[in-house]
Scaffold this motif. Structure first.
Motif, PDB file in Angstrom:
ATOM      1  N   ARG A 136       0.822  -1.207   0.000  1.00 33.85           N
ATOM      2  CA  ARG A 136       0.000   0.000   0.000  1.00 33.85           C
ATOM      3  C   ARG A 136       0.855   1.255   0.000  1.00 33.85           C
ATOM      4  NH1 ARG A 136      -3.861  -1.215   5.037  1.00 33.85           N
ATOM      5  NH2 ARG A 136      -1.772  -1.259   5.947  1.00 33.85           N
ATOM      6  N   ARG A 137       1.993   1.222   0.706  1.00 34.94           N
ATOM      7  CA  ARG A 137       2.846   2.400   0.748  1.00 34.94           C
ATOM      8  C   ARG A 137       3.262   2.808  -0.659  1.00 34.94           C
ATOM      9  NH1 ARG A 137       6.258   5.381   3.873  1.00 34.94           N
ATOM     10  NH2 ARG A 137       5.684   4.337   5.813  1.00 34.94           N
ATOM     11  N   SER A 138       3.704   1.852  -1.468  1.00 31.47           N
ATOM     12  CA  SER A 138       4.149   2.172  -2.823  1.00 31.47           C
ATOM     13  C   SER A 138       2.984   2.549  -3.745  1.00 31.47           C
ATOM     14  CB  SER A 138       4.898   0.985  -3.433  1.00 31.47           C
ATOM     15  OG  SER A 138       6.249   0.964  -3.040  1.00 31.47           O
ATOM     16  N   TRP A 139       1.804   2.016  -3.483  1.00 30.51           N
ATOM     17  CA  TRP A 139       0.672   2.238  -4.379  1.00 30.51           C
ATOM     18  C   TRP A 139      -0.152   3.463  -4.015  1.00 30.51           C
ATOM     19  CZ3 TRP A 139      -2.079  -2.800  -6.366  1.00 30.51           C
ATOM     20  CH2 TRP A 139      -1.132  -3.588  -7.044  1.00 30.51           C
ATOM     21  N   THR A 140       0.063   4.030  -2.792  1.00 33.79           N
ATOM     22  CA  THR A 140      -0.785   5.156  -2.388  1.00 33.79           C
ATOM     23  C   THR A 140      -0.036   6.292  -1.721  1.00 33.79           C
ATOM     24  OG1 THR A 140      -1.282   4.371  -0.135  1.00 33.79           O
ATOM     25  CG2 THR A 140      -2.644   3.484  -1.925  1.00 33.79           C
ATOM     26  N   ASN A 141       1.157   6.103  -1.225  1.00 36.90           N
ATOM     27  CA  ASN A 141       1.747   7.050  -0.283  1.00 36.90           C
ATOM     28  C   ASN A 141       3.066   7.669  -0.742  1.00 36.90           C
ATOM     29  OD1 ASN A 141       1.479   7.934   2.779  1.00 36.90           O
ATOM     30  ND2 ASN A 141       3.629   7.396   2.460  1.00 36.90           N
ATOM     31  N   ASP A 142       4.073   6.854  -1.024  1.00 39.69           N
ATOM     32  CA  ASP A 142       5.392   7.370  -1.375  1.00 39.69           C
ATOM     33  C   ASP A 142       5.451   7.765  -2.847  1.00 39.69           C
ATOM     34  OD1 ASP A 142       6.059   6.763   1.186  1.00 39.69           O
ATOM     35  OD2 ASP A 142       7.354   5.076   0.711  1.00 39.69           O
ATOM     36  N   SER A 143       6.431   8.590  -3.208  1.00 39.27           N
ATOM     37  CA  SER A 143       6.645   8.863  -4.628  1.00 39.27           C
ATOM     38  C   SER A 143       7.320   7.649  -5.266  1.00 39.27           C
ATOM     39  CB  SER A 143       7.505  10.115  -4.825  1.00 39.27           C
ATOM     40  OG  SER A 143       8.858   9.875  -4.476  1.00 39.27           O
ATOM     41  N   GLU A 144       6.771   7.211  -6.389  1.00 42.35           N
ATOM     42  CA  GLU A 144       7.306   6.051  -7.110  1.00 42.35           C
ATOM     43  C   GLU A 144       7.330   6.350  -8.605  1.00 42.35           C
ATOM     44  OE1 GLU A 144       8.537   3.665  -5.473  1.00 42.35           O
ATOM     45  OE2 GLU A 144       7.419   3.395  -3.608  1.00 42.35           O
ATOM     46  N   LEU A 145       8.190   5.628  -9.313  1.00 46.57           N
ATOM     47  CA  LEU A 145       8.299   5.785 -10.766  1.00 46.57           C
ATOM     48  C   LEU A 145       8.587   4.418 -11.380  1.00 46.57           C
ATOM     49  CD1 LEU A 145       8.483   7.566 -13.309  1.00 46.57           C
ATOM     50  CD2 LEU A 145      10.915   7.861 -12.814  1.00 46.57           C
ATOM     51  N   THR A 146       7.707   3.990 -12.270  1.00 51.83           N
ATOM     52  CA  THR A 146       7.809   2.677 -12.907  1.00 51.83           C
ATOM     53  C   THR A 146       7.485   2.823 -14.386  1.00 51.83           C
ATOM     54  OG1 THR A 146       7.344   1.389 -10.914  1.00 51.83           O
ATOM     55  CG2 THR A 146       6.695   0.398 -13.010  1.00 51.83           C
ATOM     56  N   CYS A 147       8.091   1.988 -15.215  1.00 55.88           N
ATOM     57  CA  CYS A 147       7.806   1.960 -16.653  1.00 55.88           C
ATOM     58  C   CYS A 147       7.071   0.673 -16.992  1.00 55.88           C
ATOM     59  CB  CYS A 147       9.094   2.024 -17.465  1.00 55.88           C
ATOM     60  SG  CYS A 147       9.916   3.631 -17.408  1.00 55.88           S
ATOM     61  N   ALA A 148       5.929   0.819 -17.654  1.00 57.72           N
ATOM     62  CA  ALA A 148       5.251  -0.321 -18.272  1.00 57.72           C
ATOM     63  C   ALA A 148       5.650  -0.356 -19.734  1.00 57.72           C
ATOM     64  CB  ALA A 148       3.739  -0.193 -18.136  1.00 57.72           C
ATOM     65  N   VAL A 149       5.940  -1.548 -20.256  1.00 57.38           N
ATOM     66  CA  VAL A 149       6.505  -1.680 -21.601  1.00 57.38           C
ATOM     67  C   VAL A 149       5.710  -2.700 -22.400  1.00 57.38           C
ATOM     68  CG1 VAL A 149       8.592  -2.157 -22.945  1.00 57.38           C
ATOM     69  CG2 VAL A 149       8.795  -1.172 -20.641  1.00 57.38           C
ATOM     70  N   LEU A 150       5.453  -2.372 -23.669  1.00 57.46           N
ATOM     71  CA  LEU A 150       4.880  -3.304 -24.632  1.00 57.46           C
ATOM     72  C   LEU A 150       5.794  -3.367 -25.849  1.00 57.46           C
ATOM     73  CD1 LEU A 150       1.057  -2.492 -24.630  1.00 57.46           C
ATOM     74  CD2 LEU A 150       2.105  -4.660 -23.991  1.00 57.46           C
ATOM     75  N   ASP A 151       6.098  -4.579 -26.280  1.00 53.36           N
ATOM     76  CA  ASP A 151       6.902  -4.812 -27.477  1.00 53.36           C
ATOM     77  C   ASP A 151       5.963  -5.295 -28.580  1.00 53.36           C
ATOM     78  OD1 ASP A 151       8.642  -5.597 -29.460  1.00 53.36           O
ATOM     79  OD2 ASP A 151       9.922  -6.816 -28.153  1.00 53.36           O
ATOM     80  N   PRO A 152       5.858  -4.590 -29.725  1.00 48.75           N
ATOM     81  CA  PRO A 152       4.941  -5.042 -30.779  1.00 48.75           C
ATOM     82  C   PRO A 152       5.383  -6.314 -31.482  1.00 48.75           C
ATOM     83  CG  PRO A 152       6.219  -3.166 -31.533  1.00 48.75           C
ATOM     84  CD  PRO A 152       6.531  -3.325 -30.075  1.00 48.75           C
ATOM     85  N   GLU A 153       6.647  -6.733 -31.275  1.00 51.08           N
ATOM     86  CA  GLU A 153       7.137  -7.936 -31.951  1.00 51.08           C
ATOM     87  C   GLU A 153       6.625  -9.189 -31.252  1.00 51.08           C
ATOM     88  OE1 GLU A 153      11.291 -10.276 -33.113  1.00 51.08           O
ATOM     89  OE2 GLU A 153      11.374  -8.273 -32.247  1.00 51.08           O
ATOM     90  N   HIS A 154       5.830  -9.975 -31.966  1.00 50.07           N
ATOM     91  CA  HIS A 154       5.343 -11.238 -31.416  1.00 50.07           C
ATOM     92  C   HIS A 154       6.477 -12.256 -31.364  1.00 50.07           C
ATOM     93  CE1 HIS A 154       0.910 -10.568 -31.299  1.00 50.07           C
ATOM     94  NE2 HIS A 154       1.242  -9.586 -32.126  1.00 50.07           N
ATOM     95  N   ASP A 155       6.480 -13.046 -30.306  1.00 47.75           N
ATOM     96  CA  ASP A 155       7.509 -14.066 -30.155  1.00 47.75           C
ATOM     97  C   ASP A 155       7.070 -15.320 -30.912  1.00 47.75           C
ATOM     98  OD1 ASP A 155       9.953 -14.704 -27.937  1.00 47.75           O
ATOM     99  OD2 ASP A 155       8.904 -16.424 -28.777  1.00 47.75           O
ATOM    100  N   PRO A 156       7.908 -15.866 -31.825  1.00 43.72           N
ATOM    101  CA  PRO A 156       7.481 -17.013 -32.627  1.00 43.72           C
ATOM    102  C   PRO A 156       7.570 -18.354 -31.911  1.00 43.72           C
ATOM    103  CG  PRO A 156       9.696 -16.360 -33.260  1.00 43.72           C
ATOM    104  CD  PRO A 156       9.230 -15.361 -32.248  1.00 43.72           C
TER     105      PRO A 156
END
Length: 569
Positions: free
Chosen positions: A443-463
């Motif tokens: 909860r601390r990370s999701w509501t209280n402290d300052s946080e910075l995260t990157c969500a990433v999507l790669d358009p290349e499908h894995d064969p």
């Protein structure tokens, strides 16, 4: 396989979707019926399924989603993202980029803790030597370090002050920032490196790795020779597992804007008490930062990856100008991703605390009958006490009750049997969506402290099979590399690809190592680092005092009280 659009439980929905004033934010629909403006289906239709739209972020005060973009999205395409697993690899890349800077270039960073004498390479130099040298050589060095609580309480006020003072005396400007909720923390870890006239060389680093003791370890997990205090069972030189991202492309501009938002906050950097005034004066620390120079243009696209910045800011007084009612896009993004999950949720986390956080995963397990969930956590907290264990015990209980045969939690040890402290903050869902940053599953990370995260999507499908799950190249490669190390098998081991087969491989690998220990370590040690996680229980009497301490200090909840779920944490 179709994506479910069923809503999550009321308690988890309440976490991300209501602002401080009680206004309900738009519901997060995993498969919107309306198009997000400007999304090019030829690029990657998954972005509108997995990423938050600007309205779903729930923070209209931020400049991030107000930047004019041709596509109108709340994320940035055309980036090159490179995972850096292990602190030694991160420090080496950071050293290479920092030492290539020249007069007129610019450097911006934030951190939770910085030790000026932490070595970037085995034989040095230290982070303090590099940053002060850059400032003396005409590089514009700007930094925001959390002011922190006293070292007497196992925090890092003195270390951060020493690093900041050293850089400031060399001509840089590093400030101690306490513009957080009372008892809160600035937990973001960010480097933005800009090159005058050469934007194609610009780079940023985001992750969970601080500029401090204990972090510089590698795949052999012998530990950083420079150690911070830890639980004695880590034997004085704690093996350390951590991760960060190296990013190039236009996302560098958004990361710089995140830094600028904090820098330009007109609120004084520190609370004005006689004691703090004396400390600030002795450290030559101002209460307000100097104005930043005009920024360089954003870098042009340099890769194929789409990246969305996720942040947490507590709702405080005086308000953040860039998050007037706080921001909880980290929590909202996980909620949206868990609603998509069909085959796999994989988490590496320092804590995995809080029932309200675990409930979103538990709901996914109940909804998706083929879903497997694997979590990797430290065997012991860094400071082992009942409040530090309470939240994890309740979270694990919640997940096991949801699907005991499809949820498993492990910890790690090195070949010498010393527990590996898992500090990484990584999540991979269905080998499609991945995150790495500073936030923990609590909860601390999701509501209280300052946080910075990157969500990433790669358009290349894995064969590689199974392809029916829609796996993408980057998140699957990251997962395979992590699992190969933890399980002691090659990255091309075909058993790692399918979540069902790999789930069983985790179980058998951990059981073999557990049995070897139980039998007195006779014979050859089984391969791999994984062991079944068995957290120490807490007695009834200890719970009586640990529960309020956990809820108020260790893992506070910043949501308005009238909106919090009525469940026992």
């Amino acid at each position: 396989m179709p994506r479910s659009s069923q809503p999550g439980p009321d308690d988890l929905d309440g976490l991300p979707n209501v602002d401080e004033e009680g206004e309900t934010a738009p519901d997060i629909d995993p498969a919107p019926d309306i198009d997000v403006p400007g999304v090019d289906e030829d690029e990657d239709p998954a972005t509108r399924i997995w990423f938050l739209t600007p309205s779903e972020r729930g923070n209209p005060s931020s400049t991030i989603d107000r930047i004019p973009r041709d596509d109108g999205r709340g994320w940035v395409a055309g980036n090159q993202v490179r995972p850096l697993v292990h602190g030694a690899n991160y420090f080496r890349r950071l050293y290479e980029e920092l030492t290539a800077l020249r007069r007129g270039d610019r450097l911006y960073f934030t951190d939770w803790r910085g030790d000026r004498d932490e070595k970037l390479l085995e034989d040095g130099p230290t982070i303090g030597e590099v940053l002060t040298g850059l400032a003396r050589d005409g590089v514009d060095v700007r930094g925001l370090l959390w002011r922190s609580h006293s070292d007497s309480f196992a925090f890092s006020a003195q270390q951060n002050q020493r690093l900041g003072t050293e850089i400031n005396l060399a001509g840089g400007e590093v400030l101690l920032d306490q513009r957080v909720r009372r008892f809160g923390a600035h937990h973001q870890k960010l480097f933005v490196i800009r090159h005058q006239g050469e934007p194609e060389r610009d780079v940023a680093f985001v992750g969970g790795i601080d500029l401090c003791y204990s972090r510089r370890d590698d795949a052999e997990h012998r530990g950083d020779p420079q150690q911070a205090p830890m639980d004695k069972r880590y034997q004085g030189r704690a093996p350390w597992h951590d991760a960060a991202l190296e990013l190039r492309g236009p996302i560098v501009g958004d990361l710089l804007r995140t830094f600028i938002e904090r820098w330009d906050d007109p609120t004084p950097l520190d609370r004005r008490t006689p004691y703090r005034m004396l400390i600030q004066r002795r450290a030559h620390m101002p209460r307000h930062p100097r104005k930043l120079p005009e920024t360089f243009p954003d870098p042009q696209p340099s890769g194929r990856h789409a990246v969305q910045l996720l942040r947490t800011y507590g709702a405080k007084r005086p308000r953040y100008p860039f998050a007037e009612n706080g921001e909880r896009s980290v929590a909202r993004a996980y909620e949206k991703a868990f609603k998509q999950a069909q085959s796999l949720i994989y988490v590496e986390d320092q804590y995995l605390w809080s029932r309200v956080v675990a409930e979103g995963i538990a709901d996914a397990l109940r909804r998706a009958p083929e879903l497997r969930v694997i979590a990797v956590v430290p065997r012991y907290p860094d400071q082992n006490n009942p409040p530090n264990r309470l939240g994890q015990l309740d979270a694990i209980k919640t997940l096991k009750e949801a699907a005991p045969e499809r949820f498993a939690v492990y910890d790690l040890e090195n070949p010498q049997g010393v527990p590996i402290y898992v500090h990484a903050k990584i999540c991979v869902v269905d080998d499609v969506w991945m995150t790495c940053g500073s936030d923990n599953f609590n909860r601390r990370s999701w509501t209280n402290d300052s946080e910075l995260t990157c969500a990433v999507l790669d358009p290349e499908h894995d064969p590689r099979e199974p392809t029916a799950l829609g796996a993408r190249r980057l998140p699957r490669d990251l997962r395979l590399s992590l699992w190969a190390e933890h399980l002691g098998v090659p990255e091309d081991d075909p058993r790692l690809l399918d979540p069902v087969t790999a789930f069983d491989l985790w179980k058998s690998t951990a059981r073999a190592l557990d049995d070897w220990h139980a039998q007195g370590q006779t014979g050859e040690r089984p391969k791999g680092h994984a062991r079944q996680h068995d957290p120490e229980p807490i007695g009834r009497l200890a719970r009586l005092w640990a529960t309020p301490v956990y809820r108020m200090i260790y893992d506070p909840d910043d949501r308005p009280r009238r909106l919090r779920p009525k469940v026992k944490f």
